[in-house]
Scaffold this active site. Sequence first.
Site, PDB file in Angstrom:
ATOM      1  N   ARG A  35       0.802  -1.215   0.000  1.00  0.00           N
ATOM      2  CA  ARG A  35       0.000   0.000   0.000  1.00  0.00           C
ATOM      3  C   ARG A  35       0.842   1.276   0.000  1.00  0.00           C
ATOM      4  NH1 ARG A  35      -5.350  -0.704   1.836  1.00  0.00           N
ATOM      5  NH2 ARG A  35      -5.665   1.505   1.364  1.00  0.00           N
ATOM      6  N   HIS A  81      -7.065  -3.959  -8.102  1.00  0.00           N
ATOM      7  CA  HIS A  81      -6.963  -3.230  -6.830  1.00  0.00           C
ATOM      8  C   HIS A  81      -8.343  -3.121  -6.186  1.00  0.00           C
ATOM      9  CE1 HIS A  81      -4.380  -0.788  -4.245  1.00  0.00           C
ATOM     10  NE2 HIS A  81      -5.347   0.115  -4.153  1.00  0.00           N
ATOM     11  N   TYR A 126     -16.354  12.915 -15.454  1.00  0.00           N
ATOM     12  CA  TYR A 126     -16.222  14.093 -16.309  1.00  0.00           C
ATOM     13  C   TYR A 126     -14.852  14.191 -16.978  1.00  0.00           C
ATOM     14  CZ  TYR A 126     -20.357  15.655 -13.775  1.00  0.00           C
ATOM     15  OH  TYR A 126     -21.609  15.745 -13.227  1.00  0.00           O
TER      16      TYR A 126
END
Length: 752
Positions: A35, A81, A126
């Site tokens: 991580r 993931h 977007y």
Amino acid sequence: MTDLVVPPDADEQIALKEYTEKAYLDYSMYVILDRALPHIGDGLKPVQRRIVYAMSELGLNATAKYKKSARTVGDVIGKFHPHGDLAAYEAMVLMAQSFSYRYPLVDGQGNWGSPDDPKSFAAMRYTESRLTAYSKVLLEELEQGTVEWQPNFDGTMDEPVVMPAQVPNVLLNGTTGIAVGMATDIPPHNLREVVAACVHLLDNPKATTEELCEHVLGPDMPTEAEIITPREDLLKMYDSGRGSLRMRAVWQRDKESGDLVVTALPHQVSGSRVLEQIAAQMQAKKLPMVADLRDESDHENPTRLVIVPRSNRVDVEQLMAHLFASTDLEKSYRVNMNMIGVDGRPGVRGLQQILSEWLSFRTVTTRRRLQYRLDKVEHRLHLLDGLLIAFLNIDEVIHIIRTEEHPKAVLMERFGLSELQADYILDTRLRQLARLEEMKIRAEQEALAKERDQLQKILGSAVRLKNLVRKELLAAADTYGDDRRSPLVVRAEAQAFSEKELISADPVTVVVSEKGWIRAARGHDIDPAALSYKAGDKYRFAVRGRTNQNVLLLDSTGRSYALPAHNLPSARSQGEPISSRLNPPSGASFKGALMGADTEQALLATDAGYGFVTSLQNLYSKNRAGKAMLTVPAGAQILPPQPVADVTQDLLAAVSNEGRLLVFQVSELPELARGKGNKIMNIPAARAQAREEYMLAVCVLKPGQALTLHAGRRHLTLKATDLEHYRGERGRRGNKLPRGFQKVDRAEVAET
């Protein structure tokens, strides 16, 4: 009470202590390795690696059309993931921000945040994205047998354990992360400098950190702000892998308007935040020398913060030094080069260790790539050998295929082919075989044989392999390298203004009453005696100075005190007792006050005839109880202190109650920090103890000033020529004054 956890439907019993220790250790190792920390090989955390790989699998290279970011995030969390989509998207945004990454890996289209607010990016539905050209240094050799692969979280597909990076990306883009029990803070660096250091280390494997720092001058942030960390501190940082880094904004003064313009901010510093910090100081009246602030940043000037000084007399260098010390215009960064090594273990590494370990990783990667290619070439040559035999015996090969029940075995026996060659001939279409020409086959064989020989030479020689690694590093630096952005500059340490420096220097008159009440009136043109006083109280003394100076008080015991003039009560009121701010000895009264610069001088004296000259800074004390300054002989009293302009020019006039006057140069008195002083006027000890004779007054006369003596209603003014009669050596009795002035009430300085 038991220390055992018994899982239901299970025969195994585990001690709670062992279970919690193992569970926490597993969690810690997961956070550290999967991580938070980057790998030294490609400089990427797992989520970053998976984003780059997923985008490459989607065909989103630098020349492809942009694709919605939501599509990429979906692939990342669905295939590799299994975590939150927002966390994956934020990691992707970071790799696209040119103000966060020195060499961005993602090319974004749409709103991807701004330096003022990096988290102001639009939602992933977007924005659109693709990989940058720089990402090729991570992906170009991926399918060439260079790295190990591992199953994804559900075992349905494979993902690379590490990317075959062609440059030390762990230093180029840097990273930050917090794991369990450890953290990482690696600053970004310049590609050309890091590659130059790698090349030097290839040629000189025993190169020291100091030698490598001849190439790696320091971190190179994605901003043009200055790095002001001293070189010796940078060397220590690169040697140990730990340290700190300081950056300072770049500014200049506009020649026409005189405004101060900030054109570059430290890494990850918001311009709006800086303006808020300065505005807060202005509102708190802690920055009187600044009149206005403006943010004129736009597309042409991404950073343009304007600071308007109040006047041309403002020391702009000192002002900016204060802002550097008190705002984010100067910022410190922690450096902790902690990463996962080639051996899979986390650790803090210095520059020499990082580059050495990465070069070994790169050498292994290059060797694996060459070996993979060599295997492919030899495999193809093997097939071409069989194909050439088939072409030269095409009719017989066709006959065998048509007539034999098991043509593969017959072909292998007849022409001495391997199973691979026989399969390849049988899989080749007849029309393709018929079209093949012997010259084409032999030309391909010749080219592949040449390549095979070249590959074998490189693989068989450590020197050739090292030269290839060097050549590829220099090619990458030439393709993707650029000039340093963050200049390294030697700067003096910034100092914030003290409270005294931030106070405006306005004229002020400080007034003290008989009963020890103090107040301050604006200006020097007031009559202190005309102010209103409490019943039974009256004017005692006053002193003129500036609001940014201290009032230095002297009490009857010889102790000195200091009070800042700017926060004294206004003269419109009747003031407040000095004892509310200071703690003088019981029964002590205040005899006088001084104001001025620390280097200015004053005369301190007692009526026993002793005194000395001292600097005003010696009278200053932070203690409410003051400090012992003037030693007072038994039975004597302190005379009001007198300011001294120039000890070499000023005259001292001492008057006794017996009507004697002595005048001499002030320079004849010693300059002391404290004490009793030297004899000014000779007062017989017996008469002094009985208070029959004492020094009534002492005055300091500048050139051109006169001395006025008062005796009842009569007064006598002695000019410079008159004073010559009373000149004598220090410590003398002095000459008698004229008849009528044998009992002098007071003496004062008068202008002629």
